[in-house]
Design a protein around this motif. Structure first.
Motif, PDB file in Angstrom:
ATOM      1  N   LEU A   1     -26.334 -27.942  46.876  1.00 22.60           N
ATOM      2  CA  LEU A   1     -26.964 -29.134  46.288  1.00 22.60           C
ATOM      3  C   LEU A   1     -26.354 -30.585  45.938  1.00 22.60           C
ATOM      4  O   LEU A   1     -26.355 -31.860  46.003  1.00 22.60           O
ATOM      5  CB  LEU A   1     -28.467 -28.992  45.452  1.00 22.60           C
ATOM      6  N   ASN A   2     -25.745 -29.875  45.592  1.00 17.56           N
ATOM      7  CA  ASN A   2     -24.288 -31.497  44.422  1.00 17.56           C
ATOM      8  C   ASN A   2     -23.603 -31.705  45.208  1.00 17.56           C
ATOM      9  O   ASN A   2     -22.852 -33.084  45.022  1.00 17.56           O
ATOM     10  CB  ASN A   2     -23.531 -30.026  43.006  1.00 17.56           C
ATOM     11  N   VAL A   3     -23.238 -31.268  45.988  1.00 17.17           N
ATOM     12  CA  VAL A   3     -22.140 -31.811  47.164  1.00 17.17           C
ATOM     13  C   VAL A   3     -23.365 -32.608  48.525  1.00 17.17           C
ATOM     14  O   VAL A   3     -22.546 -32.512  49.548  1.00 17.17           O
ATOM     15  CB  VAL A   3     -20.992 -30.932  47.753  1.00 17.17           C
ATOM     16  N   GLY A   4     -24.139 -32.423  48.467  1.00 14.17           N
ATOM     17  CA  GLY A   4     -25.072 -33.178  49.026  1.00 14.17           C
ATOM     18  C   GLY A   4     -25.902 -32.806  50.510  1.00 14.17           C
ATOM     19  O   GLY A   4     -26.393 -33.619  51.096  1.00 14.17           O
ATOM     20  N   LEU A   5     -25.883 -31.723  50.569  1.00 15.85           N
ATOM     21  CA  LEU A   5     -27.087 -30.844  51.184  1.00 15.85           C
ATOM     22  C   LEU A   5     -27.953 -30.656  51.181  1.00 15.85           C
ATOM     23  O   LEU A   5     -28.178 -31.566  49.770  1.00 15.85           O
ATOM     24  CB  LEU A   5     -26.803 -29.518  51.232  1.00 15.85           C
ATOM     25  N   THR A   6     -28.942 -30.744  51.563  1.00 17.30           N
ATOM     26  CA  THR A   6     -30.669 -30.952  51.157  1.00 17.30           C
ATOM     27  C   THR A   6     -30.885 -30.226  51.510  1.00 17.30           C
ATOM     28  O   THR A   6     -30.981 -28.175  51.991  1.00 17.30           O
ATOM     29  CB  THR A   6     -30.952 -32.409  52.017  1.00 17.30           C
ATOM     30  N   PRO A   7     -32.191 -29.456  50.571  1.00 18.32           N
ATOM     31  CA  PRO A   7     -32.894 -28.241  50.404  1.00 18.32           C
ATOM     32  C   PRO A   7     -33.654 -28.092  52.387  1.00 18.32           C
ATOM     33  O   PRO A   7     -33.344 -26.449  52.103  1.00 18.32           O
ATOM     34  CB  PRO A   7     -34.613 -28.738  48.946  1.00 18.32           C
ATOM     35  N   GLN A   8     -33.633 -28.691  52.694  1.00 17.84           N
ATOM     36  CA  GLN A   8     -34.304 -28.359  54.211  1.00 17.84           C
ATOM     37  C   GLN A   8     -32.982 -28.143  54.900  1.00 17.84           C
ATOM     38  O   GLN A   8     -33.255 -27.211  55.450  1.00 17.84           O
ATOM     39  CB  GLN A   8     -34.405 -29.189  54.435  1.00 17.84           C
ATOM     40  N   GLN A   9     -31.428 -29.045  54.620  1.00 21.10           N
ATOM     41  CA  GLN A   9     -30.349 -28.247  55.767  1.00 21.10           C
ATOM     42  C   GLN A   9     -30.106 -26.766  54.863  1.00 21.10           C
ATOM     43  O   GLN A   9     -29.793 -25.912  55.459  1.00 21.10           O
ATOM     44  CB  GLN A   9     -29.274 -28.742  54.859  1.00 21.10           C
ATOM     45  N   ILE A  10     -30.283 -26.568  53.804  1.00 23.42           N
ATOM     46  CA  ILE A  10     -30.124 -24.890  52.618  1.00 23.42           C
ATOM     47  C   ILE A  10     -30.768 -24.581  53.491  1.00 23.42           C
ATOM     48  O   ILE A  10     -30.797 -22.767  54.417  1.00 23.42           O
ATOM     49  CB  ILE A  10     -30.236 -25.468  51.377  1.00 23.42           C
ATOM     50  N   VAL A  11     -32.173 -24.414  54.005  1.00 30.63           N
ATOM     51  CA  VAL A  11     -33.248 -24.185  54.378  1.00 30.63           C
ATOM     52  C   VAL A  11     -32.902 -23.279  56.080  1.00 30.63           C
ATOM     53  O   VAL A  11     -33.155 -21.816  56.841  1.00 30.63           O
ATOM     54  CB  VAL A  11     -34.357 -24.294  53.512  1.00 30.63           C
ATOM     55  N   GLU A  12     -32.718 -24.213  56.410  1.00 32.18           N
ATOM     56  CA  GLU A  12     -32.146 -24.036  58.321  1.00 32.18           C
ATOM     57  C   GLU A  12     -30.949 -22.839  57.859  1.00 32.18           C
ATOM     58  O   GLU A  12     -31.136 -22.387  58.751  1.00 32.18           O
ATOM     59  CB  GLU A  12     -32.448 -25.019  58.904  1.00 32.18           C
ATOM     60  N   ALA A  13     -30.044 -23.141  57.588  1.00 31.04           N
ATOM     61  CA  ALA A  13     -29.292 -22.549  57.518  1.00 31.04           C
ATOM     62  C   ALA A  13     -28.981 -20.851  57.163  1.00 31.04           C
ATOM     63  O   ALA A  13     -28.609 -20.309  57.847  1.00 31.04           O
ATOM     64  CB  ALA A  13     -27.767 -22.449  56.659  1.00 31.04           C
ATOM     65  N   LEU A  14     -30.273 -20.683  56.115  1.00 22.45           N
ATOM     66  CA  LEU A  14     -30.612 -19.502  55.496  1.00 22.45           C
ATOM     67  C   LEU A  14     -31.313 -18.920  56.602  1.00 22.45           C
ATOM     68  O   LEU A  14     -30.863 -17.846  57.047  1.00 22.45           O
ATOM     69  CB  LEU A  14     -31.307 -18.927  54.611  1.00 22.45           C
ATOM     70  N   LEU A  15     -32.628 -19.698  58.041  1.00 22.66           N
ATOM     71  CA  LEU A  15     -32.650 -19.583  58.685  1.00 22.66           C
ATOM     72  C   LEU A  15     -32.228 -19.065  59.738  1.00 22.66           C
ATOM     73  O   LEU A  15     -32.704 -18.160  60.409  1.00 22.66           O
ATOM     74  CB  LEU A  15     -34.153 -20.664  58.920  1.00 22.66           C
ATOM     75  N   HIS A  16     -30.917 -19.909  59.963  1.00 18.19           N
ATOM     76  CA  HIS A  16     -30.506 -19.507  61.140  1.00 18.19           C
ATOM     77  C   HIS A  16     -29.567 -18.238  60.850  1.00 18.19           C
ATOM     78  O   HIS A  16     -29.911 -17.266  61.467  1.00 18.19           O
ATOM     79  CB  HIS A  16     -29.349 -20.898  61.353  1.00 18.19           C
ATOM     80  N   ALA A  17     -29.406 -17.743  59.936  1.00 11.01           N
ATOM     81  CA  ALA A  17     -28.848 -16.437  59.087  1.00 11.01           C
ATOM     82  C   ALA A  17     -29.466 -14.935  59.989  1.00 11.01           C
ATOM     83  O   ALA A  17     -28.898 -14.108  59.856  1.00 11.01           O
ATOM     84  CB  ALA A  17     -27.921 -16.420  57.831  1.00 11.01           C
ATOM     85  N   ALA A  18     -30.917 -15.559  59.865  1.00 10.52           N
ATOM     86  CA  ALA A  18     -31.751 -14.311  60.105  1.00 10.52           C
ATOM     87  C   ALA A  18     -31.252 -13.442  61.340  1.00 10.52           C
ATOM     88  O   ALA A  18     -31.405 -12.106  61.485  1.00 10.52           O
ATOM     89  CB  ALA A  18     -33.712 -14.650  59.971  1.00 10.52           C
TER      90      ALA A  18
END
Length: 135
Positions: free
Chosen positions: A88-105
């Motif tokens: 979050l501090n470096v500019g990722l949005t919550p939506q992008q973080i959630v998407e990355a974690l969904l992709h990890a599934a």
């Protein structure tokens, strides 16, 4: 390497750590300093002064990679919380973080993706970023 060089690398690493991870990263180094001062030193001097500050990947990209690797490893929820904050501090949005974690599934399995997402949820709650909605 002399003591001055060693201290300079540590200080430079702590500057990068503070900029990226903020207080959470500083707390990790402080928590280790009385039990394993060398590990605390290496996190800052090597992990951040030498590796994280390399220009070939932007901090945002480094955080995406880190989130994926911590999710794949599993049992890294405290570290995931630190790095979700950093993301979050470096500019990722919550939506992008959630998407990355969904992709990890798809690559790491649902249990690890769920654990990572719940770690992210704790950070989002602390920062007043819930609910997360699709963009």
């Amino acid at each position: 390497m002399g003591a001055d060089d060693r201290r300079e690398r540590f200080d430079r690493g702590m500057e990068v750590l503070a900029r990226i991870d903020g207080e959470a990263g500083e707390r990790v180094v402080a928590a280790l300093s009385d039990v394993s001062p060398e590990l605390a030193h290496q996190i800052a001097a090597w992990g951040f002064a030498e590796i994280y500050s390399r220009p070939q990947l932007a901090p945002r990209d480094r955080q995406l990679v880190t989130l994926g690797m911590l999710t794949a490893l599993g049992d890294c929820e405290p570290e995931l919380e630190v790095h979700v904050n950093a993301a979050l501090n470096v500019g990722l949005t919550p939506q992008q973080i959630v998407e990355a974690l969904l992709h990890a599934a798809a690559y790491c399995g649902f249990p690890r993706a769920i654990n990572a997402t719940l770690a992210a949820k704790r950070v989002f709650a602390e920062r007043g970023l819930l609910p997360v909605r699709d963009e």
